[in-house]
Design a protein around this motif. Structure first.
Motif, PDB file in Angstrom:
ATOM      1  N   UNK A  82       0.824  -1.215   0.000  1.00 50.98           N
ATOM      2  CA  UNK A  82       0.000   0.000   0.000  1.00 50.98           C
ATOM      3  C   UNK A  82       0.860   1.269   0.000  1.00 50.98           C
ATOM      4  N   UNK A  83       2.100   1.156   0.491  1.00 45.57           N
ATOM      5  CA  UNK A  83       2.984   2.330   0.490  1.00 45.57           C
ATOM      6  C   UNK A  83       3.305   2.765  -0.939  1.00 45.57           C
ATOM      7  N   UNK A  84       3.194   1.851  -1.889  1.00 50.42           N
ATOM      8  CA  UNK A  84       3.538   2.175  -3.275  1.00 50.42           C
ATOM      9  C   UNK A  84       2.549   3.152  -3.912  1.00 50.42           C
ATOM     10  N   UNK A  85       1.396   3.363  -3.273  1.00 48.13           N
ATOM     11  CA  UNK A  85       0.416   4.296  -3.844  1.00 48.13           C
ATOM     12  C   UNK A  85       0.706   5.746  -3.418  1.00 48.13           C
ATOM     13  N   UNK A  86       1.727   5.944  -2.583  1.00 48.30           N
ATOM     14  CA  UNK A  86       1.945   7.276  -2.016  1.00 48.30           C
ATOM     15  C   UNK A  86       2.802   8.148  -2.928  1.00 48.30           C
ATOM     16  N   UNK A  87       2.909   9.433  -2.585  1.00 47.08           N
ATOM     17  CA  UNK A  87       3.752  10.370  -3.318  1.00 47.08           C
ATOM     18  C   UNK A  87       5.152   9.755  -3.499  1.00 47.08           C
TER      19      UNK A  87
END
Lengths: 355, 150
Positions: free
Chosen positions: A121-126
């Motif tokens: 899910x961290x991959x969806x961040x800025x």
């Protein structure tokens, strides 16, 4: 506007790990059941739209193989969103509104068990300012939860009450993953998983799939005895950075709810897709649903995302759970919610009504 | 012709994003300043200060370009505790993710606080950036550490 309805819904059980089936093998029985329920085969629909994430599969264009569950020959009119199936449903609804389809098959599927979901899910961040720090999804949610607690927006007891209610409701739902009856005090006695969140505050990690059949006007009445008519559907997105948002409310849910007309009638049932208890409370408030027991709205009779969380299908399943209660006559009007992005960044609201 | 086993061709395969990216006029200034251990923010049209800076106003979409230097000390506005860090995360011992408002900024941003233990974290605590010996111009050039109260 054309009258468009949900006329069928099926889902796989939410399980922690689909050990022996790939995504297509999870989807096939769901689509077969939907065909039996509605008499309409997916490949015979005018339009097919799916929601899934290549990041879960770890492979680009992995969603294409999902189409094997429908059968892509003879050629079909098909599309995909790298989002929850609820957004695929939105695209199909637009397609029908445009007069380009009378029926549409929508499905969502995901196997988050193949990776470390909180990190995926961290991959969806800025990608420049946030992602290099690898904040996992639970830590991100924790920042929002603590903000809400510190600001007096909600209490840990209210969060525990949401956790207890959903898992208790889920005891009636054989497709749910977390089904139990524990008191609020028992939940509050749990140690923190990631302070300020306890394990019970978090949705499970679930593999699974779900599918919905949409149809317009009289075609809907032919297929389904009591279609769940889509009276309003809207999705709104907030900035991705937590620092520029008011984390103590879900503004985008509120705007979407207003645009979808949630408040223009009583709500018998609400199905919410918030993966953390504090987020569920924020969504309930943004929808104008009261937490007190005198409210006539049954919130999350299926258990919601907190009882079963098949990523990329969980929002679509909320629409389906809401619709199936209209099919049965149990409810006349309901609202379904889906979310995307960190800490309720983007929210979709769908108002369904029986005739 | 059948090659000898030792003559077989091999090549390493690593899954990665190999493109070079341009950061644009605002973020390239921001990251270049980080390399020099300085924090740059941007002023919005209403006078408020956005940190980290953005090329466009997240509310109005207006183009932004008034870069200003701000302090590398600030206040923790929210935090969550990571007791068992994962391999990719910035520290190999327990730490906190936090929303930090630097002195001079009107917004918070997500970063890391290297606190000794969970009990030493609190909302409102003051923190200061601790820079790495070698900076490269990235968000991982620094972490925050608690500033002992005077």
């Amino acid at each position: 506007m054309r009258d468009v309805a949900v006329v069928g819904f099926e889902q796989s059980p939410c399980v922690r790990r689909e050990q022996n089936r790939n995504e297509v093998e999870v989807l096939v029985p769901v689509l077969r059941a939907l065909r039996e329920q509605t008499g309409v085969a997916g490949a015979d629909c005018d339009f097919i739209c799916s929601g899934s994430s290549d990041y879960l599969a770890g492979q680009s264009f992995a969603f294409v193989s999902g189409l094997d569950a429908v059968g892509a020959w003879p050629p079909v009119s098909e599309s995909h969103v790298e989002m929850d199936g609820a957004w695929a449903l939105y695209e199909a609804w637009v397609k029908i509104q445009m007069g380009q389809a009378e029926t549409a098959l929508v499905y969502g599927f995901g196997k988050p068990s193949m990776g470390d979901l909180p990190m995926t899910m961290a991959l969806q961040l800025d990608p420049y300012c946030v992602m290099p720090l690898w904040p996992d999804a639970i830590s991100m949610a924790g920042l929002q939860a603590r903000h809400c607690l510190d600001a007096g927006v909600l209490t840990e007891r209210e969060m525990a009450a949401a956790a207890a209610r959903d898992r208790r409701h889920a005891m009636q739902n054989s497709n749910a993953q977390l089904r139990w009856d524990r008191s609020v005090d028992e939940i509050l006695a749990e140690p923190y998983l990631a302070n300020p969140l306890r394990k019970s505050d978090c949705a499970p990690i679930s593999d699974g799939a779900s599918a919905i059949l949409l149809a317009a006007g009289d075609r809907a009445r032919e297929i389904c005895e009591r279609p769940a008519w889509i009276r309003g559907i809207e999705h709104i997105c907030e900035p991705i950075d937590l620092g520029v948002r008011d984390l103590g409310r879900s503004r985008s849910t509120q705007i979407a709810a207003e645009k979808a007309g949630v408040g223009s009638g009583k709500i018998d049932v609400a199905e919410l897709s918030a993966p953390f208890t504090h987020q569920e409370i924020l969504v309930e408030r943004a929808l104008g649903l009261s937490l007190d027991s005198s409210s006539q709205t049954v919130v999350n009779p299926s258990g919601g995302a907190l009882a079963g969380n098949p990523l990329m299908a969980v929002g679509l399943s909320r629409i389906g759970e809401c619709a199936s209660r209209i099919f049965s006559g149990e409810a006349d009007r309901g609202v379904a919610h889906a979310t995307s992005g960190p800490c309720l960044q983007q929210n979709l609201i769908c108002v369904l009504e029986g005739e | 012709m059948c090659p000898e086993p030792e003559a077989a061709l091999t090549a390493p395969h690593s899954l990665e994003y190999t493109y070079k990216r341009s950061l644009g006029p605002i973020l390239s200034q921001f990251f270049t300043a980080l390399r020099d251990r300085r924090m740059l923010a941007v002023r919005r049209s209403d006078g408020s200060v956005l940190m980290p800076p953005k090329e466009y106003d997240p509310d109005t979409g207006a183009s932004l370009d008034g870069m200003i230097e701000i302090s590398s000390e600030g206040v923790v506005r929210s935090w969550s505790w990571v007791s068992k860090p994962r391999r990719q995360q910035p520290l190999d011992h327990a730490f906190a993710y936090a929303l930090i408002q630097l002195d001079g900024a009107d917004t918070t941003f997500l970063h890391v606080v290297d606190a000794v233990e969970e009990g030493s974290m609190s909302t409102g605590m003051r923190v200061a950036a601790r820079w790495k010996a070698e900076t490269t111009g990235s968000m991982t050039d620094f972490v925050f550490v608690p500033v002992s109260s005077k």
